[in-house]
Each structure stands twice: as C-alpha cells, then as structure tokens.
Design an enzyme around this catalytic site. Structure first.
Site, PDB file in Angstrom:
ATOM      1  N   CYS A  67       1.011  -1.064  -0.372  1.00  0.00           N
ATOM      2  CA  CYS A  67      -0.090   0.269   0.222  1.00  0.00           C
ATOM      3  C   CYS A  67       0.872   1.579   0.307  1.00  0.00           C
ATOM      4  O   CYS A  67       2.066   1.415  -0.724  1.00  0.00           O
ATOM      5  CB  CYS A  67      -1.144   0.521   1.272  1.00  0.00           C
ATOM      6  SG  CYS A  67      -0.411   0.609   2.313  1.00  0.00           S
ATOM      7  N   THR A  69       2.474   2.719   2.640  1.00  0.00           N
ATOM      8  CA  THR A  69       3.918   2.840   3.241  1.00  0.00           C
ATOM      9  C   THR A  69       3.535   1.106   3.916  1.00  0.00           C
ATOM     10  O   THR A  69       4.262   1.248   4.296  1.00  0.00           O
ATOM     11  CB  THR A  69       2.450   3.326   4.742  1.00  0.00           C
ATOM     12  OG1 THR A  69       1.982   3.077   5.536  1.00  0.00           O
ATOM     13  CG2 THR A  69       3.161   4.814   4.398  1.00  0.00           C
TER      14      THR A  69
HETATM   15  C1  RB5 Z   1      -3.828   5.754   0.739  1.00  0.00           C
HETATM   16  O1  RB5 Z   1      -3.802   7.226   0.534  1.00  0.00           O
HETATM   17  C2  RB5 Z   1      -3.454   5.167   2.546  1.00  0.00           C
HETATM   18  O2  RB5 Z   1      -3.436   5.296   3.121  1.00  0.00           O
HETATM   19  C3  RB5 Z   1      -2.811   4.028   2.155  1.00  0.00           C
HETATM   20  O3  RB5 Z   1      -1.802   3.188   0.928  1.00  0.00           O
HETATM   21  C4  RB5 Z   1      -1.822   2.978   3.517  1.00  0.00           C
HETATM   22  O4  RB5 Z   1      -0.742   4.138   3.054  1.00  0.00           O
HETATM   23  C5  RB5 Z   1      -1.879   2.859   4.521  1.00  0.00           C
HETATM   24  O5  RB5 Z   1      -1.605   2.835   5.163  1.00  0.00           O
END
Ligand code: RB5
Length: 148
Positions: A67, A69
C-alpha cells in the site's frame, strides 16, 4: 518445487506490484495476483485479508502486500489468525523477520521504497530460513496470544 506467492495491493501499489510480479516470475515463483489492478481509489484492508486467507489456508506459501506505506495493509493482514506480517523498508529487517520471527507475509510501501529496493527486500526475505530453536519458543508465545 517453487513456492506460490499471493500478492495484493491498494490503488497506490499497482505500479510497484507489476515490477514485483515480473521479478518473482523471472525467479520462477508462481504468483497469485489478488488485485487491485484498478487505479480507482480503494480501501486496503480487504486486500490484506485476501492475501492473509490465501496464506493461512495453504493456497499460497507466502504473501506480499503493498500500500502507500505498507502499514495499513499489514495491520489488516495481522488480524487474521496465523499471520505474521512484517513491514520492511530494508533487506536486513526482511531477512531477520524470517530467520527469527518466521514471517509469512511481507509488506512494503510504494510511497516509501523504489522497485530496486523492493526487489532486494523480497530476495532477502525469500532466501532466508526460519532458524527455530529459541525463536520457535517466541513465535509460539505470539501464536498463543491469538488464542487468549
Ligand atoms: C492510501 O492513501 C494510503 O492511506 C494507503 O495506501 C496506506 O498507506 C495505508 O497504510
């Protein structure tokens, strides 16, 4: 026999996932792609759970999640019984997470690392082996928490 890797991501991870899948296939791993393959904004928990289920039911040997992060999607996966998911931005943590913690899902952030680092992390993780012994005792203690 080559291992089966289940992989999934939210909308942020699509591009990095393609690089990762190409890399895994070159190494002759079998890949199960559980999406998303759409750039439309989506919610990461469902993808964490898809990979978690694939791993805990034995349909895949290991899982990879991406995702923004790596945090949200790994938190979701870690709610599934039997999952030990780790978020990594470096190969050393990835390697040790397998050797000492027997992690079965690797997560990383498409907004945090680039494709070359992702590939190094994956290679270290896939090549490492759980060492058992005192580490097994600790992993069993973690598993016991799930049964409380
Ligand atoms: C999406 O904007 C973001 O919140 C998701 O990809 C992730 O980083 C969540 O932990």
């Amino acid at each position: 026999m080559k291992k089966i890797i289940a992989i999934a991501n939210d909308h942020v991870g699509i591009e990095l996932k393609s690089c990762v899948i190409e890399h895994l296939k070159k190494k002759e791993f079998q890949v199960i792609d559980l999406g998303t393959n759409s750039t439309e904004r989506t919610d990461y928990p469902q993808y964490g759970v898809l990979v978690a289920n694939e791993v805990t039911t034995g349909k895949a040997d290991l899982g990879i999640l991406i995702c923004g992060t790596g945090v949200g999607i790994s938190l979701a996966a870690n709610k599934v019984h039997g999952v030990r998911a780790v978020v990594c931005s470096d190969p050393y943590t990835a390697q040790l997470s397998k050797q000492h913690n027997d992690t079965n899902i690797l997560a990383f952030g498409a907004r945090v690392i680039g494709s070359e680092v992702a590939k190094m992390i994956i290679d270290c993780w896939l090549e490492a082996r759980f060492e058992g012994g005192r580490h097994l005792t600790r992993v069993e203690q973690i598993s016991a928490i799930e049964n409380n």
